[in-house]
Write an enzyme that holds these catalytic residues in place. Structure first.
Site, PDB file in Angstrom:
ATOM      1  CD  GLU A  51       6.557 -20.612  -8.546  1.00  0.00           C
ATOM      2  OE1 GLU A  51       5.729 -19.719  -8.772  1.00  0.00           O
ATOM      3  OE2 GLU A  51       7.184 -21.219  -9.436  1.00  0.00           O
ATOM      4  CB  CYS A 243       7.025 -21.310 -13.544  1.00  0.00           C
ATOM      5  SG  CYS A 243       6.025 -20.167 -14.486  1.00  0.00           S
ATOM      6  CG  ASN A 374       1.644 -23.127 -13.130  1.00  0.00           C
ATOM      7  OD1 ASN A 374       0.793 -22.508 -12.505  1.00  0.00           O
ATOM      8  ND2 ASN A 374       2.743 -22.548 -13.608  1.00  0.00           N
ATOM      9  CD  GLU A 375       1.261 -18.726 -15.796  1.00  0.00           C
ATOM     10  OE1 GLU A 375       2.383 -18.641 -16.294  1.00  0.00           O
ATOM     11  OE2 GLU A 375       0.679 -17.767 -15.257  1.00  0.00           O
TER      12      GLU A 375
HETATM   13  O1  AHR Z   1       3.866 -16.172  -9.558  1.00  0.00           O
HETATM   14  C1  AHR Z   1       4.997 -16.164 -10.359  1.00  0.00           C
HETATM   15  C2  AHR Z   1       4.795 -16.954 -11.639  1.00  0.00           C
HETATM   16  O2  AHR Z   1       3.795 -16.366 -12.412  1.00  0.00           O
HETATM   17  C3  AHR Z   1       4.311 -18.358 -11.473  1.00  0.00           C
HETATM   18  O3  AHR Z   1       5.340 -19.220 -11.223  1.00  0.00           O
HETATM   19  C4  AHR Z   1       3.675 -18.665 -12.783  1.00  0.00           C
HETATM   20  O4  AHR Z   1       2.655 -19.613 -12.685  1.00  0.00           O
HETATM   21  C5  AHR Z   1       3.229 -17.320 -13.291  1.00  0.00           C
HETATM   22  O5  AHR Z   1       3.691 -17.075 -14.559  1.00  0.00           O
END
Ligand code: AHR
Length: 657
Positions: A51, A243, A374-375
């Site tokens: 990321e 995120c 994602n999440e």
């Molecule tokens: O890895 C950091 C963050 O942790 C990521 O962006 C998210 O998916 C999680 O909350």
């Protein structure tokens, strides 16, 4: 230290040693049966999570040295300094004409001595002595102008350590290039441009790359950082997050179609980590998307990893705006997913396959899986996910969908999603756990009781978080690494259910991070792997093809006396691979009763990661303070005795005769 003895003798030897350190040693007999093949370990088992956080892409993996090369940050001149009359430099907005690249600068060069512009890079520029650098700029000059660009690489003191000249003579926008070689090293260097001559010039995309990038590609990646990834031989790479996929608002969600093709047409946007944490505010954090989806796919191909893109599911980050795309307007989002599969796998007869080919990659990327969300959590997620699922499975039934189970590995959000997606027969559930080391030690049996016929599990983001002094810099210390190693014995033992796992986040710039701990840390010239990195790498390189039973009194070894262990075999290389983690402060003498030990060669290879204190870390100054040490031992007899030092992780490899 490892000895091979009979089980009985081993225990006697253990007893003898015990007398020397009677209060600091435990012992046990473990049985290993390499003849009983259990779960198949997927080639994807251990992968990486990427990321653009902690300046992992811009300022990190992406080798561009110029920050804000296209003047698109909220403060269009952030990262730049004007030497001379600053009113001579004007930021021009052409948003209506070029929404993808709205800004450039117009400079009036007042006199022969010119005007200077310097760029500070990403917390400085790492410049290496003797290395070639490629400078480029897109420029045009007004009629009658005669402006020359003199450029210098400068060290921290402002001394020139490389120079070149460009004559950007064109009335139309045109790209100009020049190369130069650095005469000295600078860890926090800069680029200094002097515009000389007279007249009026427009400048955009002012760029500087080292010539030596990964595979020496133009618009390339930092070779040393990619090498760290390649060395792990990861089974997959998840990208672009995290995120960042969601965006704080939908407008700054990740949109893959805007990240391919000419870099000057990839719209720069704010990075969500710019403002996410007040205590780690990073006002100069934007996404140039120079590292975009084409580069991600090629990176995956280069390092032999399956690509795993994660796409926005029509929801912005629920910790932030939680903006939702109404379901009757979600088609473009779903179409992005379908088009991505076509981009990766289509041939020249398809619109998106043709585009990939036109970008220089005739071979298909062979995309097999895709994440939707994602999440994300709640009924809105399930509703949108179902629309994606229906459309993707209709057109590409073979593509597996990775599905979020939310932010935590337990609690109401998790339970609701877990139940819902099991009911919906999801392919792969993505579980995340950022938890203290104790949680990892306590959860080594988490997957022992999972449904063997349900969805597969992707441990998509995890890291043991040792509380930090200010709760920001949680250390990548040995305690955390061993807790992860202990937990991973349980992932591996349950490889019939757990098909994929990745630590997160991957990268962090020592001067520009927002989130810790992270797997690999770097500055502009150097990098180091954390103890956690070595744990991941050792698992990945020694995963084997099948789990075989390794038991203590008929039970998995999951914390008895602080020991966690698992055994696998590699059918292809004919190796038995045994992992032993000692999270305790006591040494542990284990007698391994291995069925058919006489079928193995008399030399066993042992890799050990240990230190006498659990709080130790690696650093740029001592990158290998904790690193795996190789050893070997000659085998004799019918049992193997393992001395697991306090705070240690061992991989023991036995080769068949
Ligand atoms: O890895 C950091 C963050 O942790 C990521 O962006 C998210 O998916 C999680 O909350």
């Amino acid at each position: 230290m490892i000895n091979f003895k009979t089980g009985k003798i081993a225990l006697v030897v253990g007893a003898v040693c015990l007398s020397a350190s009677a209060f600091a040693q435990t012992s046990a007999v473990y049985t290993v049966d390499p003849t009983q093949l259990k779960a198949t370990i997927q080639p994807t088992m251990y992968g990486i999570f990427f990321e653009d956080i902690n300046m992992g892409a811009d300022g990190g993996l992406y080798a561009e040295l110029v920050k804000n090369r296209s003047f698109e940050f909220d403060n269009a001149l952030m990262g730049w300094k004007v030497a001379g009359d600053s009113s001579a430099v004007k930021v021009v907005d052409r948003k209506a004409e070029r929404p993808d690249n709205p800004h450039y600068i117009n400079v009036t060069v007042p006199s022969a001595q010119g005007i200077g512009l310097s760029n500070e890079g990403f917390r400085g520029m790492g410049i290496r002595k003797g290395e070639g650098y490629n400078f480029s700029v897109i420029a045009r000059q007004a009629a009658g102008s005669n402006v020359t660009i003199q450029l210098e690489l400068r060290d921290e003191s402002g001394k020139a350590i490389g120079s070149a000249v460009v004559q950007p003579k064109s009335a139309q926008w045109k790209k100009f290039n020049v190369s130069l070689t650095a005469t000295a090293q600078a860890a926090k260097g800069s680029l200094y441009i002097t515009l000389k001559g007279r007249g009026n010039i427009d400048l955009d995309m002012i760029s500087l790359f080292p010539q030596h990038t990964w595979k020496n590609r133009a618009n390339g990646l930092r070779a040393d950082l990619v090498q760290m990834l390649a060395d792990m031989k990861p089974g997959f790479i998840r990208f672009p997050g995290g995120c960042i996929v969601e965006g704080r608002y939908l407008v700054n969600r990740y949109q893959w179609k805007k990240t391919i093709g000419d870099v000057d047409k990839r719209e720069t946007i704010i990075n969500r980590w710019n403002t996410e944490f007040k205590h780690r505010s990073t006002p100069d954090y934007f996404q140039s998307f120079g590292l975009g989806f084409m580069e991600y796919f090629m990176l995956a191909e280069d390092i032999g990893a399956e690509p795993l893109p994660i796409l926005n599911c029509g929801m912005a980050c629920q910790f932030n705006s939680g903006e939702l795309v109404p379901v009757d307007q979600i088609d473009p989002y779903v179409q992005d997913a379908l088009d991505l599969i076509e981009f990766a796998n289509g041939d020249a007869s398809t619109k998106w396959g043709k585009l990939r080919i036109s970008l220089g990659h005739p071979a298909k990327f062979n995309l097999k899986m895709l994440g939707v969300g994602n999440e994300n959590w709640g009924p809105n997620y399930v509703e949108r996910w179902t629309l994606f699922r229906d459309a993707i499975k209709k057109k590409y039934p073979q593509v597996k969908i990775v599905t979020s189970t939310g932010t935590d590995p337990d609690g109401a959000r998790f339970d609701t999603l877990n139940t819902a997606f099991r009911g919906l027969k999801a392919d792969i559930l993505d579980e995340h756990y950022y938890r203290p080391p104790q949680w990892f030690r306590d959860n080594a049996k988490r997957y022992d009781s999972y449904d063997r016929n349900g969805p597969k599990i992707f441990a998509g983001e995890y890291a043991a978080h040792v509380p930090g002094v200010d709760d920001a810099l949680k250390k990548n210390n040995l305690e955390a690494a061993l807790a992860e190693a202990a937990f991973m014995t349980g992932l591996e033992r349950n490889a019939d259910v757990v098909n994929m796992a990745s630590y997160a986040p991957l990268f962090a710039h020592v001067d520009a991070w927002q989130w810790a701990p992270d797997l690999i840390w770097f500055d502009n010239l150097k990098h180091y792997g954390t103890p956690n990195y070595y744990v991941q790498k050792l698992y990945s390189l020694n995963k084997g093809t099948n789990v075989v039973p390794m038991l203590l009194n008929g039970q998995p070894i999951a914390g008895q006396d602080g020991i966690y262990a698992n055994a696998t075999i590699n059918k292809n290389t004919k190796e038995l691979l045994i992992k032993v983690v000692n999270v305790s402060g006591k040494s542990h003498k284990a007698s391994l009763d291995i069925k058919g030990l006489s079928n193995y060669q008399t030399k066993a290879w042992v890799t050990t990661l240990t230190s006498d204190k659990p709080d130790v870390v690696n650093s740029l100054e001592q990158p290998q303070f904790i690193a795996p040490a190789e050893g070997s031992v000659n085998v004799s007899g019918s049992s193997l005795v393992v001395d697991a030092e306090p705070y240690s992780f061992k991989v023991i490899k036995l080769k068949m005769k």
